[in-house]
Write a protein that holds these residues in place. Structure first.
Motif, PDB file in Angstrom:
ATOM      1  N   ALA A 176       0.912  -1.221  -0.151  1.00  0.00           N
ATOM      2  CA  ALA A 176      -0.139   0.156   0.088  1.00  0.00           C
ATOM      3  C   ALA A 176       0.852   1.175   0.124  1.00  0.00           C
ATOM      4  CB  ALA A 176      -0.841  -0.126   1.350  1.00  0.00           C
ATOM      5  N   ARG A 177       1.935   0.983   0.704  1.00  0.00           N
ATOM      6  CA  ARG A 177       3.081   2.315   0.731  1.00  0.00           C
ATOM      7  C   ARG A 177       3.445   2.636  -0.639  1.00  0.00           C
ATOM      8  NH1 ARG A 177       7.404   2.136   5.177  1.00  0.00           N
ATOM      9  NH2 ARG A 177       5.675   3.025   6.272  1.00  0.00           N
ATOM     10  N   ASP A 178       3.813   1.568  -1.634  1.00  0.00           N
ATOM     11  CA  ASP A 178       4.224   1.729  -2.760  1.00  0.00           C
ATOM     12  C   ASP A 178       3.066   2.303  -3.596  1.00  0.00           C
ATOM     13  OD1 ASP A 178       6.798   0.581  -2.103  1.00  0.00           O
ATOM     14  OD2 ASP A 178       6.162  -1.350  -2.904  1.00  0.00           O
ATOM     15  N   ALA A 179       1.891   1.996  -3.463  1.00  0.00           N
ATOM     16  CA  ALA A 179       0.855   2.537  -4.317  1.00  0.00           C
ATOM     17  C   ALA A 179       0.327   4.060  -3.841  1.00  0.00           C
ATOM     18  CB  ALA A 179      -0.291   1.450  -4.132  1.00  0.00           C
ATOM     19  N   LYS A 180       0.719   4.313  -2.614  1.00  0.00           N
ATOM     20  CA  LYS A 180       0.208   5.827  -2.260  1.00  0.00           C
ATOM     21  C   LYS A 180       0.128   6.642  -3.160  1.00  0.00           C
ATOM     22  CE  LYS A 180       1.382   9.016   1.235  1.00  0.00           C
ATOM     23  NZ  LYS A 180       2.506   9.594   1.865  1.00  0.00           N
ATOM     24  N   ASP A 181       1.077   7.186  -3.861  1.00  0.00           N
ATOM     25  CA  ASP A 181       1.305   8.274  -4.727  1.00  0.00           C
ATOM     26  C   ASP A 181       0.963   8.004  -6.160  1.00  0.00           C
ATOM     27  OD1 ASP A 181       1.617  10.057  -2.560  1.00  0.00           O
ATOM     28  OD2 ASP A 181       3.661   9.589  -2.502  1.00  0.00           O
ATOM     29  N   THR A 182       0.466   6.770  -6.337  1.00  0.00           N
ATOM     30  CA  THR A 182       0.092   6.370  -7.684  1.00  0.00           C
ATOM     31  C   THR A 182      -1.537   6.309  -8.036  1.00  0.00           C
ATOM     32  OG1 THR A 182       0.008   3.935  -7.201  1.00  0.00           O
ATOM     33  CG2 THR A 182       2.159   4.959  -7.723  1.00  0.00           C
ATOM     34  N   LEU A 183      -1.783   6.176  -9.203  1.00  0.00           N
ATOM     35  CA  LEU A 183      -3.241   5.945  -9.676  1.00  0.00           C
ATOM     36  C   LEU A 183      -3.787   4.667  -9.278  1.00  0.00           C
ATOM     37  CD1 LEU A 183      -3.533   7.632 -13.105  1.00  0.00           C
ATOM     38  CD2 LEU A 183      -4.132   8.429 -10.788  1.00  0.00           C
TER      39      LEU A 183
END
Length: 66
Positions: A3-10
């Motif tokens: 979730a941390r990796d996806a945080k600033d992505t679409l």
């Protein structure tokens, strides 16, 4: 992917349920903005300038809050 990796992505949008009507609201807002830009009623601001303006506004509000 965490979730941390996806945080600033679409990708995060796929995991978070949006409010009812949000997609229609956003589409309408973007469409109206593009129409205003195309007609000359409104102009676009360069990203660097827009970020500088945003930082000034935030700094001013933080000063007011003190």
């Amino acid at each position: 992917m965490s979730a941390r990796d996806a945080k600033d992505t679409l990708l995060a949008d796929f995991f978070i349920e949006s409010d009812a009507g949000y997609d229609e609201w956003l589409s309408g807002k973007v469409s109206r903005t593009l129409e205003r830009v195309a007609s000359g009623e409104s102009t676009l601001t360069d990203h660097t300038d827009a970020m500088a303006q945003l930082k000034k506004r935030i700094a001013a509000r933080l000063r007011q809050a003190r």
